[in-house]
Design a protein around this motif. Sequence first.
Motif, PDB file in Angstrom:
ATOM      1  N   ALA A  25       6.349   9.727  10.361  1.00 64.35           N
ATOM      2  CA  ALA A  25       6.250  11.045  11.001  1.00 64.35           C
ATOM      3  C   ALA A  25       4.990  11.768  10.541  1.00 64.35           C
ATOM      4  O   ALA A  25       4.267  12.355  11.353  1.00 64.35           O
ATOM      5  N   ILE A  26       4.723  11.732   9.245  1.00 60.23           N
ATOM      6  CA  ILE A  26       3.508  12.374   8.719  1.00 60.23           C
ATOM      7  C   ILE A  26       2.270  11.678   9.266  1.00 60.23           C
ATOM      8  O   ILE A  26       1.305  12.331   9.684  1.00 60.23           O
ATOM      9  N   GLY A  27       2.307  10.345   9.266  1.00 55.81           N
ATOM     10  CA  GLY A  27       1.164   9.588   9.770  1.00 55.81           C
ATOM     11  C   GLY A  27       0.862   9.887  11.222  1.00 55.81           C
ATOM     12  O   GLY A  27      -0.304  10.016  11.605  1.00 55.81           O
ATOM     13  N   LYS A  28       1.899  10.019  12.022  1.00 54.18           N
ATOM     14  CA  LYS A  28       1.695  10.348  13.437  1.00 54.18           C
ATOM     15  C   LYS A  28       1.086  11.739  13.580  1.00 54.18           C
ATOM     16  O   LYS A  28       0.150  11.943  14.347  1.00 54.18           O
ATOM     17  N   SER A  80      -0.245   2.967   5.232  1.00 54.89           N
ATOM     18  CA  SER A  80      -0.983   2.466   4.077  1.00 54.89           C
ATOM     19  C   SER A  80      -1.884   3.548   3.472  1.00 54.89           C
ATOM     20  O   SER A  80      -1.949   3.714   2.250  1.00 54.89           O
ATOM     21  N   TRP A  81      -2.571   4.290   4.330  1.00 49.70           N
ATOM     22  CA  TRP A  81      -3.461   5.351   3.852  1.00 49.70           C
ATOM     23  C   TRP A  81      -2.661   6.427   3.127  1.00 49.70           C
ATOM     24  O   TRP A  81      -3.063   6.888   2.052  1.00 49.70           O
ATOM     25  N   LEU A  82      -1.527   6.823   3.703  1.00 51.31           N
ATOM     26  CA  LEU A  82      -0.687   7.852   3.079  1.00 51.31           C
ATOM     27  C   LEU A  82      -0.176   7.404   1.714  1.00 51.31           C
ATOM     28  O   LEU A  82      -0.200   8.176   0.747  1.00 51.31           O
ATOM     29  N   ILE A  83       0.275   6.164   1.620  1.00 53.98           N
ATOM     30  CA  ILE A  83       0.777   5.658   0.341  1.00 53.98           C
ATOM     31  C   ILE A  83      -0.347   5.610  -0.683  1.00 53.98           C
ATOM     32  O   ILE A  83      -0.164   6.000  -1.843  1.00 53.98           O
TER      33      ILE A  83
END
Length: 58
Positions: free
Chosen positions: A20-23, A30-33
């Motif tokens: 949800a955050i990535g969208k 991967s970037w968020l992690i």
Amino acid sequence: MSNKPTTVRLTDEQKAGLDAIGKREDRSRSWLISKAVDEYIARHLRSEKTTTNGGEPQ
């Protein structure tokens, strides 16, 4: 700096939250992690400095 693959186990809720955050932010899971790990490391290294310095930031 090169990136190396790493396996991480996530709950369905964690995966859905990241998706949800990535969208919303147009970022990959991967970037968020990776950014979350960067923040975790920085926070703990700062905390380590204050505990080894009598609680005073360096």
